[in-house]
Design an enzyme around this catalytic site. Structure first.
Site, short mmCIF file in Angstrom:
data_model
loop_
_atom_site.label_atom_id
_atom_site.label_comp_id
_atom_site.label_asym_id
_atom_site.label_seq_id
_atom_site.Cartn_x
_atom_site.Cartn_y
_atom_site.Cartn_z
N HIS A 162 -7.29 9.83 -1.54
CA HIS A 162 -6.41 10.03 -0.31
C HIS A 162 -7.23 10.67 0.52
O HIS A 162 -7.23 10.16 2.03
CB HIS A 162 -5.12 10.37 -0.30
CG HIS A 162 -4.09 10.14 0.59
ND1 HIS A 162 -3.03 10.41 -0.59
CD2 HIS A 162 -4.02 9.38 1.72
CE1 HIS A 162 -2.34 9.66 0.72
NE2 HIS A 162 -2.78 9.11 1.73
N LYS A 217 -2.48 5.86 -4.13
CA LYS A 217 -3.37 6.73 -3.50
C LYS A 217 -3.53 8.01 -4.84
O LYS A 217 -1.98 8.49 -4.65
CB LYS A 217 -3.78 7.06 -2.22
CG LYS A 217 -3.82 5.75 -1.67
CD LYS A 217 -3.74 6.03 0.45
CE LYS A 217 -3.73 4.45 0.96
NZ LYS A 217 -2.11 4.82 1.08
N TYR A 269 3.35 9.78 -0.28
CA TYR A 269 4.78 9.34 0.61
C TYR A 269 5.80 9.36 -0.57
O TYR A 269 6.81 8.54 0.46
CB TYR A 269 4.41 7.80 0.22
CG TYR A 269 2.85 7.16 0.75
CD1 TYR A 269 1.92 8.07 1.76
CD2 TYR A 269 2.60 5.68 1.19
CE1 TYR A 269 0.74 7.74 2.17
CE2 TYR A 269 0.93 5.39 2.13
CZ TYR A 269 0.76 5.79 2.42
OH TYR A 269 -0.52 6.52 2.95
N ASP A 309 1.00 -1.39 -0.03
CA ASP A 309 -0.25 0.17 -0.21
C ASP A 309 0.77 1.48 -0.02
O ASP A 309 1.42 1.55 0.87
CB ASP A 309 -1.03 -0.14 0.96
CG ASP A 309 -1.61 1.14 1.58
OD1 ASP A 309 -3.02 1.40 0.64
OD2 ASP A 309 -1.49 2.83 1.81
#
Ligand code: A2P
Length: 274
Positions: free
Chosen positions: A110, A77, A52, A47
């Site tokens: 998100h 996401k 990120y 994930d």
């Protein structure tokens, strides 16, 4: 039960119940190593998210792992700044190219950016219909956000990924999602690590001869919650997947349920400023 266990999403796609989360994992060596260790350990599901900033490292690890693509389940996401119809389609292509993949298994919104998420969802439906993603869903949606989205969606979200751990057990939202065939996935299942010092959980862990992390993750699995612990340490990555040789008794499940305090480690989805 085992590491390869899956749950069936509303469209029939099988999603692993345990995944490896990479929030706060640095791109480059840290992301490549930890994802490779996770895949070697037997995790199928990874994930990540555009936000990120480690999609490239995740993609590199996937390639270097040698695992056939169709044996993995990859989630990414869409970041808030990219919400909107055309910008979503563009951001999706950027994520795909960073990952070096030609499809993702699950694409998630998100955060519920007000005034934008419905338009964003239309782009998600298009990506789904074009088979560029095997499933679509959301993160951090309260019940009222889900209702608003589903009002005129052609396809209902298949997953809602939310902050969920013993201090924030989210029972009402879990019940709503169950009623609507939306699978609940827990982010920060260990309370971003803060719960690992909890005396009550430690007492339960000692009785089972397990770690607090393993007790919490087992609680997730026994509740049917998909869970995605993060670690950058090989032995913890392995420990967090070693959950299948014990079962929490009903009274211990209830004792953990009773720890809920509606206490977040992250922002409330009704009040975030990013
Ligand atoms: P690290 O990455 O240094 O191992 P969450 O998944 O709730 O966000 O929690 C992740 C945090 O918990 C990270 O700080 C991670 O640290 C730590 N962590 C993950 N698994 C374990 C474990 N089995 N034992 C101790 N700490 C852990």
């Amino acid at each position: 039960m085992g590491i390869k266990d899956t749950v069936k999403l509303s469209n029939g796609v099988e999603m692993p119940r345990l995944g490896f989360g990479v929030w706060q994992v640095k791109d480059g060596e840290e992301a490549v190593n930890s994802v490779k260790w996770a895949i070697e350990t037997g995790y199928i599901s990874i994930d990540t998210a555009a936000a990120y900033r480690n999609e490239e490292g995740v993609g590199q690890a996937i390639r270097e792992s040698g695992k056939p693509r169709d044996e993995l389940f990859i989630t990414t996401k869409l970041w808030n700044a990219d919400q909107g119809y055309a910008s979503t389609l563009e951001a999706f292509e950027t994520s795909l190219s960073k990952l070096g993949l030609d499809y993702v298994d699950l694409y998630l919104i998100h955060w519920p950016v007000e005034g934008k998420f419905k338009e964003t969802w239309r782009a998600f439906e298009k990506l789904y219909q074009e088979k560029k993603v095997r499933a679509i869903g959301v993160c951090n949606f309260h019940e009222h956000h889900l209702k608003e989205l589903m009002e005129d969606a052609e396809i209902s979200p298949m997953v809602n990924q939310i902050e969920l751990h013993p201090l924030l057990s989210q029972e009402p939202l879990r019940a709503f999602c169950k009623e609507h065939d939306i699978i609940v996935e827990a982010w920060s299942p260990l309370g971003s690590g803060q719960l690992l010092q909890h005396a009550g959980l430690q007492e339960i862990a000692d009785r089972y001869g397990k770690s607090v992390a393993q007790i919490i993750l087992r609680w997730d699995l026994q509740h049917g919650i998909v869970t995605i612990p993060k670690s950058v340490h090989k032995e913890r990555i392995q420990q967090n997947a070693d959950l299948y040789d014990f079962e929490l008794r009903a009274e211990d499940m209830a004792a953990i349920d009773a720890l809920n305090q509606d206490e977040r480690t992250g922002p409330d989805p009704d009040n975030f400023n990013f």
